[in-house]
Design a protein around this motif. Structure first.
Motif, short mmCIF file in Angstrom:
data_model
loop_
_atom_site.label_atom_id
_atom_site.label_comp_id
_atom_site.label_asym_id
_atom_site.label_seq_id
_atom_site.Cartn_x
_atom_site.Cartn_y
_atom_site.Cartn_z
N HIS A 69 20.29 50.34 84.57
CA HIS A 69 20.66 51.63 83.98
C HIS A 69 22.16 51.80 84.16
O HIS A 69 22.66 51.75 85.27
CB HIS A 69 19.92 52.78 84.65
CG HIS A 69 20.38 54.12 84.17
ND1 HIS A 69 19.97 54.63 82.95
CD2 HIS A 69 21.23 55.01 84.70
CE1 HIS A 69 20.55 55.81 82.79
NE2 HIS A 69 21.32 56.06 83.83
N VAL A 70 22.85 51.96 83.04
CA VAL A 70 24.30 52.16 83.05
C VAL A 70 24.59 53.32 82.12
O VAL A 70 24.37 53.22 80.92
CB VAL A 70 25.06 50.90 82.59
CG1 VAL A 70 26.55 51.12 82.65
CG2 VAL A 70 24.66 49.69 83.43
N GLN A 71 25.10 54.41 82.67
CA GLN A 71 25.28 55.60 81.85
C GLN A 71 26.57 55.59 81.04
O GLN A 71 26.56 55.90 79.86
CB GLN A 71 25.26 56.84 82.74
CG GLN A 71 25.21 58.13 81.95
CD GLN A 71 24.86 59.31 82.84
OE1 GLN A 71 24.36 59.14 83.94
NE2 GLN A 71 25.12 60.49 82.36
N ASP A 72 27.69 55.22 81.63
CA ASP A 72 28.98 55.37 80.95
C ASP A 72 29.79 54.08 80.84
O ASP A 72 31.01 54.13 80.74
CB ASP A 72 29.83 56.42 81.68
CG ASP A 72 29.20 57.80 81.62
OD1 ASP A 72 28.64 58.14 80.56
OD2 ASP A 72 29.27 58.53 82.62
N ALA A 73 29.15 52.94 80.85
CA ALA A 73 29.88 51.67 80.77
C ALA A 73 30.35 51.40 79.34
O ALA A 73 29.68 51.76 78.38
CB ALA A 73 29.01 50.53 81.24
N GLU A 74 31.50 50.79 79.22
CA GLU A 74 31.99 50.37 77.91
C GLU A 74 31.47 48.98 77.54
O GLU A 74 31.39 48.63 76.37
CB GLU A 74 33.52 50.36 77.91
CG GLU A 74 34.11 51.74 78.06
CD GLU A 74 35.63 51.72 78.08
OE1 GLU A 74 36.22 50.69 77.69
OE2 GLU A 74 36.21 52.72 78.49
N LYS A 75 31.11 48.19 78.56
CA LYS A 75 30.68 46.81 78.34
C LYS A 75 29.85 46.36 79.54
O LYS A 75 30.15 46.71 80.67
CB LYS A 75 31.92 45.94 78.19
CG LYS A 75 31.69 44.49 78.02
CD LYS A 75 33.03 43.80 77.80
CE LYS A 75 33.00 42.39 78.26
NZ LYS A 75 34.26 41.70 78.06
N VAL A 76 28.78 45.61 79.28
CA VAL A 76 27.95 45.05 80.35
C VAL A 76 27.71 43.58 80.05
O VAL A 76 27.39 43.22 78.91
CB VAL A 76 26.60 45.80 80.46
CG1 VAL A 76 25.69 45.12 81.47
CG2 VAL A 76 26.82 47.25 80.83
N SER A 77 27.87 42.75 81.07
CA SER A 77 27.59 41.32 80.94
C SER A 77 26.57 40.93 81.99
O SER A 77 26.61 41.42 83.12
CB SER A 77 28.86 40.49 81.14
OG SER A 77 29.78 40.73 80.12
N GLU B 258 27.33 38.61 77.26
CA GLU B 258 27.73 39.98 76.99
C GLU B 258 26.60 40.66 76.23
O GLU B 258 26.14 40.18 75.20
CB GLU B 258 29.02 40.03 76.17
CG GLU B 258 29.56 41.43 76.02
CD GLU B 258 30.94 41.47 75.37
OE1 GLU B 258 31.22 42.46 74.69
OE2 GLU B 258 31.71 40.52 75.54
N PRO C 29 25.42 46.69 73.03
CA PRO C 29 25.04 48.05 73.40
C PRO C 29 23.94 48.66 72.51
O PRO C 29 23.25 49.58 72.93
CB PRO C 29 26.32 48.86 73.28
CG PRO C 29 27.22 48.05 72.43
CD PRO C 29 26.80 46.61 72.59
#
Length: 64
Positions: free
Chosen positions: A32-40, A57, A60
């Motif tokens: 769970h990531v609320q405010d991330a711009e990018k997740v890898s 990567e 979203p």
């Protein structure tokens, strides 16, 4: 064949439970990531603890 050459199939997956789940058809990674711009997603093996053998990567929209 090295780990970096392994064929990986990436799909939408399941949102729960959080963490890593071993499923019959493969592994599921749920975070769970609320405010991330990018997740890898970084995959490591025992021989390379500081450098991932694969970095994926996440899209979203698709991996929501």
């Amino acid at each position: 064949m090295t780990n970096s050459d392994l064929p990986l199939q990436i799909s939408q997956g399941l949102p729960y439970p959080y963490g890593t789940s071993d499923l019959q058809e493969g592994m599921n990674f749920a975070i769970h990531v609320q405010d991330a711009e990018k997740v890898s997603l970084c995959l490591f093996n025992e021989d390379q603890q500081t450098t991932p053998f694969k970095e994926i990567e996440l899209d979203p929209v698709r991996h929501k």
